[in-house]
Scaffold this motif. Structure first.
Motif, PDB file in Angstrom:
ATOM      1  N   SER A  70     -62.650 -18.592  23.671  1.00  0.00           N
ATOM      2  CA  SER A  70     -62.156 -17.503  24.519  1.00  0.00           C
ATOM      3  C   SER A  70     -60.653 -17.346  24.368  1.00  0.00           C
ATOM      4  O   SER A  70     -59.949 -18.242  23.903  1.00  0.00           O
ATOM      5  CB  SER A  70     -62.518 -17.778  25.979  1.00  0.00           C
ATOM      6  OG  SER A  70     -61.721 -18.825  26.470  1.00  0.00           O
ATOM      7  N   THR A  71     -60.194 -16.205  24.787  1.00  0.00           N
ATOM      8  CA  THR A  71     -58.764 -15.902  24.715  1.00  0.00           C
ATOM      9  C   THR A  71     -57.964 -16.852  25.595  1.00  0.00           C
ATOM     10  O   THR A  71     -56.872 -17.297  25.214  1.00  0.00           O
ATOM     11  CB  THR A  71     -58.529 -14.446  25.169  1.00  0.00           C
ATOM     12  OG1 THR A  71     -59.364 -13.588  24.408  1.00  0.00           O
ATOM     13  CG2 THR A  71     -57.091 -14.044  24.973  1.00  0.00           C
ATOM     14  N   LEU A  72     -58.509 -17.208  26.732  1.00  0.00           N
ATOM     15  CA  LEU A  72     -57.826 -18.130  27.645  1.00  0.00           C
ATOM     16  C   LEU A  72     -57.665 -19.507  27.003  1.00  0.00           C
ATOM     17  O   LEU A  72     -56.604 -20.133  27.110  1.00  0.00           O
ATOM     18  CB  LEU A  72     -58.611 -18.243  28.963  1.00  0.00           C
ATOM     19  CG  LEU A  72     -57.999 -19.169  30.011  1.00  0.00           C
ATOM     20  CD1 LEU A  72     -56.619 -18.678  30.413  1.00  0.00           C
ATOM     21  CD2 LEU A  72     -58.902 -19.284  31.206  1.00  0.00           C
ATOM     22  N   ALA A  73     -58.674 -19.969  26.297  1.00  0.00           N
ATOM     23  CA  ALA A  73     -58.607 -21.267  25.641  1.00  0.00           C
ATOM     24  C   ALA A  73     -57.553 -21.258  24.537  1.00  0.00           C
ATOM     25  O   ALA A  73     -56.800 -22.231  24.357  1.00  0.00           O
ATOM     26  CB  ALA A  73     -59.965 -21.656  25.083  1.00  0.00           C
ATOM     27  N   VAL A  74     -57.484 -20.170  23.799  1.00  0.00           N
ATOM     28  CA  VAL A  74     -56.481 -20.060  22.734  1.00  0.00           C
ATOM     29  C   VAL A  74     -55.082 -20.055  23.331  1.00  0.00           C
ATOM     30  O   VAL A  74     -54.167 -20.732  22.829  1.00  0.00           O
ATOM     31  CB  VAL A  74     -56.727 -18.786  21.898  1.00  0.00           C
ATOM     32  CG1 VAL A  74     -55.573 -18.533  20.943  1.00  0.00           C
ATOM     33  CG2 VAL A  74     -58.036 -18.890  21.142  1.00  0.00           C
ATOM     34  N   VAL A  75     -54.897 -19.315  24.406  1.00  0.00           N
ATOM     35  CA  VAL A  75     -53.598 -19.252  25.063  1.00  0.00           C
ATOM     36  C   VAL A  75     -53.199 -20.639  25.570  1.00  0.00           C
ATOM     37  O   VAL A  75     -52.058 -21.077  25.410  1.00  0.00           O
ATOM     38  CB  VAL A  75     -53.604 -18.220  26.211  1.00  0.00           C
ATOM     39  CG1 VAL A  75     -52.356 -18.328  27.072  1.00  0.00           C
ATOM     40  CG2 VAL A  75     -53.728 -16.822  25.628  1.00  0.00           C
TER      41      VAL A  75
END
Length: 195
Positions: free
Chosen positions: A2-7
């Motif tokens: 997910s985008t949150l995990a990448v961030v």
């Protein structure tokens, strides 16, 4: 992913990089200060050794001084040796030769009958010898602190000390404590040294 995990992963990586950068900068600054301290201590040691040799030459000029020829030769040899260089370089074993010459001078000064010297000259010799002991200890303490920091694993891995040469100890025998009135009166903090 997910985008949150990448961030979060990028943020964690940035935190690690920033922490490592800050740590590296503090170590580089500390190493620089220690190398400057070693250089200053080396200069102080060279000055103290020069002063002691000058006093020894004046003692050799005292009329009737026993062993004045050997004392003059030892002081001249010590003065002609390469002094500890500010850059820390030791061309062709000059440091070992200077240490040997200074040890010979220490032995010759220990044989001087201080009771036969004029009081001001005896006091000057005492002061010069105490200054050599103090300057050598300050120098070797600075060298020890620098070498300890340079030996740390991350400092070695990242080569944080740059091109600065590794400082070396200056090992000479301290004059022995006074055997009585008029004797050598520089106390050695170490165990007795065989000269």
């Amino acid at each position: 992913m997910s985008t949150l995990a990448v961030v979060l992963l990028v943020a964690a990586a940035l935190v690690v990089v920033v922490a490592l950068t800050v740590w590296s900068l503090t170590r580089v600054r500390r190493l620089h200060r220690l190398h400057v301290r070693v250089g200053a201590a080396r200069g102080g040691l060279a000055t103290a050794l020069e002063r002691r040799a000058e006093v020894a030459l004046r003692i050799a000029d005292v009329p009737g001084a026993a062993g004045s020829g050997r004392l003059r030769a030892a002081a001249t040899t010590a003065r002609s040796g390469a002094a500890p260089t500010p850059g820390g370089h030791d061309p062709a074993g000059a440091r070992e030769a200077r240490e040997t010459a200074e040890n010979v001078l220490t032995r010759e000064l220990a044989a001087v009958d201080r009771a036969g010297l004029p009081a001001p000259l005896a006091a000057e010799l005492r002061d010069a010898q105490q200054l050599v002991v103090l300057a050598r200890r300050v120098h070797n303490d600075a060298v020890r602190d620098t070498r300890v920091l340079r030996s740390r694993r991350l400092v070695r891995w990242f080569h944080l000390y740059g091109t600065a040469p590794e400082p070396v100890y200056f090992e000479i025998a301290d004059p022995e404590p006074a055997a009585g009135p008029g004797g050598a009166d520089v106390e050695s903090g170490r165990h007795p040294t065989a000269m």
